[in-house]
Structures are given as C-alpha cells and as structure tokens.
Write a protein that holds these residues in place. Sequence first.
Motif, PDB file in Angstrom:
ATOM      1  N   LYS A 117       0.810  -1.209   0.000  1.00  0.00           N
ATOM      2  CA  LYS A 117       0.000   0.000   0.000  1.00  0.00           C
ATOM      3  C   LYS A 117       0.845   1.261   0.000  1.00  0.00           C
ATOM      4  O   LYS A 117       0.364   2.342  -0.361  1.00  0.00           O
ATOM      5  N   ASN A 118       2.117   1.148   0.393  1.00  0.00           N
ATOM      6  CA  ASN A 118       2.965   2.332   0.460  1.00  0.00           C
ATOM      7  C   ASN A 118       3.599   2.685  -0.877  1.00  0.00           C
ATOM      8  O   ASN A 118       4.211   3.744  -1.001  1.00  0.00           O
ATOM      9  N   PHE A 119       3.481   1.793  -1.861  1.00  0.00           N
ATOM     10  CA  PHE A 119       4.127   2.034  -3.143  1.00  0.00           C
ATOM     11  C   PHE A 119       3.171   2.689  -4.136  1.00  0.00           C
ATOM     12  O   PHE A 119       2.037   2.229  -4.323  1.00  0.00           O
ATOM     13  N   LYS A 120       3.632   3.747  -4.762  1.00  0.00           N
ATOM     14  CA  LYS A 120       2.914   4.336  -5.883  1.00  0.00           C
ATOM     15  C   LYS A 120       3.521   3.768  -7.148  1.00  0.00           C
ATOM     16  O   LYS A 120       4.711   3.934  -7.417  1.00  0.00           O
ATOM     17  N   VAL A 121       2.717   3.069  -7.912  1.00  0.00           N
ATOM     18  CA  VAL A 121       3.195   2.379  -9.103  1.00  0.00           C
ATOM     19  C   VAL A 121       2.452   2.901 -10.326  1.00  0.00           C
ATOM     20  O   VAL A 121       1.230   3.030 -10.289  1.00  0.00           O
ATOM     21  N   PRO A 122       3.175   3.196 -11.414  1.00  0.00           N
ATOM     22  CA  PRO A 122       4.615   3.009 -11.588  1.00  0.00           C
ATOM     23  C   PRO A 122       5.456   4.069 -10.877  1.00  0.00           C
ATOM     24  O   PRO A 122       4.951   5.127 -10.503  1.00  0.00           O
ATOM     25  N   HIS A 123       6.721   3.728 -10.709  1.00  0.00           N
ATOM     26  CA  HIS A 123       7.722   4.655 -10.195  1.00  0.00           C
ATOM     27  C   HIS A 123       8.164   5.518 -11.368  1.00  0.00           C
ATOM     28  O   HIS A 123       8.858   5.051 -12.265  1.00  0.00           O
ATOM     29  N   ILE A 124       7.736   6.762 -11.374  1.00  0.00           N
ATOM     30  CA  ILE A 124       8.043   7.670 -12.480  1.00  0.00           C
ATOM     31  C   ILE A 124       8.699   8.927 -11.941  1.00  0.00           C
ATOM     32  O   ILE A 124       8.204   9.535 -10.982  1.00  0.00           O
ATOM     33  N   GLY A 125       9.790   9.326 -12.570  1.00  0.00           N
ATOM     34  CA  GLY A 125      10.400  10.603 -12.260  1.00  0.00           C
ATOM     35  C   GLY A 125      11.842  10.487 -11.806  1.00  0.00           C
ATOM     36  O   GLY A 125      12.486   9.448 -11.938  1.00  0.00           O
ATOM     37  N   TRP A 126      12.323  11.587 -11.259  1.00  0.00           N
ATOM     38  CA  TRP A 126      13.722  11.690 -10.872  1.00  0.00           C
ATOM     39  C   TRP A 126      13.935  11.124  -9.471  1.00  0.00           C
ATOM     40  O   TRP A 126      13.179  11.395  -8.562  1.00  0.00           O
ATOM     41  N   ASN A 127      14.987  10.316  -9.348  1.00  0.00           N
ATOM     42  CA  ASN A 127      15.330   9.756  -8.053  1.00  0.00           C
ATOM     43  C   ASN A 127      16.837   9.622  -7.941  1.00  0.00           C
ATOM     44  O   ASN A 127      17.546   9.543  -8.951  1.00  0.00           O
ATOM     45  N   GLN A 128      17.308   9.594  -6.695  1.00  0.00           N
ATOM     46  CA  GLN A 128      18.743   9.561  -6.451  1.00  0.00           C
ATOM     47  C   GLN A 128      19.335   8.169  -6.612  1.00  0.00           C
ATOM     48  O   GLN A 128      18.684   7.156  -6.338  1.00  0.00           O
ATOM     49  N   LEU A 129      20.580   8.171  -7.031  1.00  0.00           N
ATOM     50  CA  LEU A 129      21.344   6.941  -7.147  1.00  0.00           C
ATOM     51  C   LEU A 129      22.424   6.932  -6.071  1.00  0.00           C
ATOM     52  O   LEU A 129      23.181   7.896  -5.929  1.00  0.00           O
ATOM     53  N   PHE A 130      22.467   5.846  -5.305  1.00  0.00           N
ATOM     54  CA  PHE A 130      23.458   5.699  -4.250  1.00  0.00           C
ATOM     55  C   PHE A 130      24.533   4.721  -4.725  1.00  0.00           C
ATOM     56  O   PHE A 130      24.259   3.545  -4.945  1.00  0.00           O
ATOM     57  N   PHE A 151      13.610   7.635 -13.846  1.00  0.00           N
ATOM     58  CA  PHE A 151      13.062   6.273 -13.793  1.00  0.00           C
ATOM     59  C   PHE A 151      11.624   6.259 -14.310  1.00  0.00           C
ATOM     60  O   PHE A 151      10.867   7.196 -14.107  1.00  0.00           O
ATOM     61  N   ILE A 152      11.254   5.168 -14.947  1.00  0.00           N
ATOM     62  CA  ILE A 152       9.850   4.895 -15.252  1.00  0.00           C
ATOM     63  C   ILE A 152       9.682   3.372 -15.341  1.00  0.00           C
ATOM     64  O   ILE A 152      10.052   2.747 -16.320  1.00  0.00           O
ATOM     65  N   HIS A 153       9.153   2.787 -14.263  1.00  0.00           N
ATOM     66  CA  HIS A 153       9.021   1.329 -14.216  1.00  0.00           C
ATOM     67  C   HIS A 153       8.100   0.938 -13.061  1.00  0.00           C
ATOM     68  O   HIS A 153       7.947   1.665 -12.079  1.00  0.00           O
TER      69      HIS A 153
END
Length: 210
Positions: A117-130, A151-153
């Motif tokens: 329930k905590n995930f918004k799918v799809p994962h779209i947009g800018w995110n950090q890479l560690f 990301f878009i997946h």
Amino acid sequence: MIAVLDYGMGNIHSCLKAVSLYTKDYSYTKDPEVIRNCSALILPGDGHFDKAMSNLREFGLKNIVDQHVESGKPLFGICIGFQILFEDSDETLSSSKSATVEGLGYLKGKIRKFRGKNFKVPHIGWNQLFKRRQKESILLRDIPDESFFYFIHSYRSVEVEGKAITGLCQYYGEKFPAVVEKGNIFGTQFHPEKSHSFGLKILENFIKSL
C-alpha cells in the motif's frame, strides 16, 4: 561498431541520439551479421518483459545475443533491457497470477512488481542513485554520489547477487538495484538517455571503455 538492438521495444530515438553524441560508428539493427560483428551491444527501450523476450525469440535474436555475451563482448541493457538480463519476471502476459516468464539469465536475480500500500506504481520521475563505494564501476566513473536519474518502471530486480550491484535507488523506503556491472554485462534500470548530463556521462563511460 556498436549495435543498438532493434527488438520491438520503445524509446529508441532518445537512445540513438544519445549514443550518436559519443560515436558515429553505431547501427540500430536486428541483422544477425551486423550484431555478430559489433564490438558492443545495447538493449534499449521500455515496454513489457514478456513481450521483449517473445520478440527476441520471434526475431531469431536470442541466440545471437547469447553468442555475443559468450564471446566476452560488452552488453548494456537499459530499462526493459536491464530487466531481461535477469533470470525471470512476474510481468507476464499469462492470466495466471503465479506465472513467470524466463529472462536471458546473464545475472542472478528476479524481476518483481512493486507491491504494498505504500508504493505508488509506476515509479516515475527523478530519483537519487546511491553508489556502492566499495565497488569499482565503469559506468559510474566521475558520477557524484546521490545524483538524480530518470526512472519509469513498475517492476524492480530482487535477490540480485551483491557483487554485481554498483548503484542502488531508494523508493518508499526500499532500496533496489539500479546499476549492475559484472564482467561484460552492464545495465541501468533508469534511462541514462533521459537523465541529462549525468545520464549522458554513463553512456559516454560505457562507449569510451570499449
């Protein structure tokens, strides 16, 4: 020569434009002879895992890609091209909820949908890479830690062998592999060709490593 594989997946124009910034010696192709003679192969695109694997088999390309990898020449998978590097996925066209579809199996790991329930799918947009600082990386050379990529997946890799992971992304508290490098196998879950200067630097790093 770099072969960018034509296997029926989308988002080709941006990828070809980005590759052309660093080499003119490339071809967008599904010609087996061109692929056999290339120095490196890129699996681009976005789309459906099951469809991507079906297309590789239907076009007679899976064995050609297998031969390329077995020869030791570099392979770089982007987005869906990244996902099919693994063993299997539950992104299947089958109506069976328990069904999975087999991937190329070059890397240990599975592709599974974000769930909960905590995930918004799809994962779209800018995110950090560690970056995994203890890992030497060709793709992430001169990329600052915690840089942003696009990301878009809806699916991510799980149960991946740790020695193959050079970059992670965090989404709703879960860290998942976003960059893999093992031997001649390279991949990014995000789209470097859509990720501005740092994304283009990843493609430049790959091409200049050849």
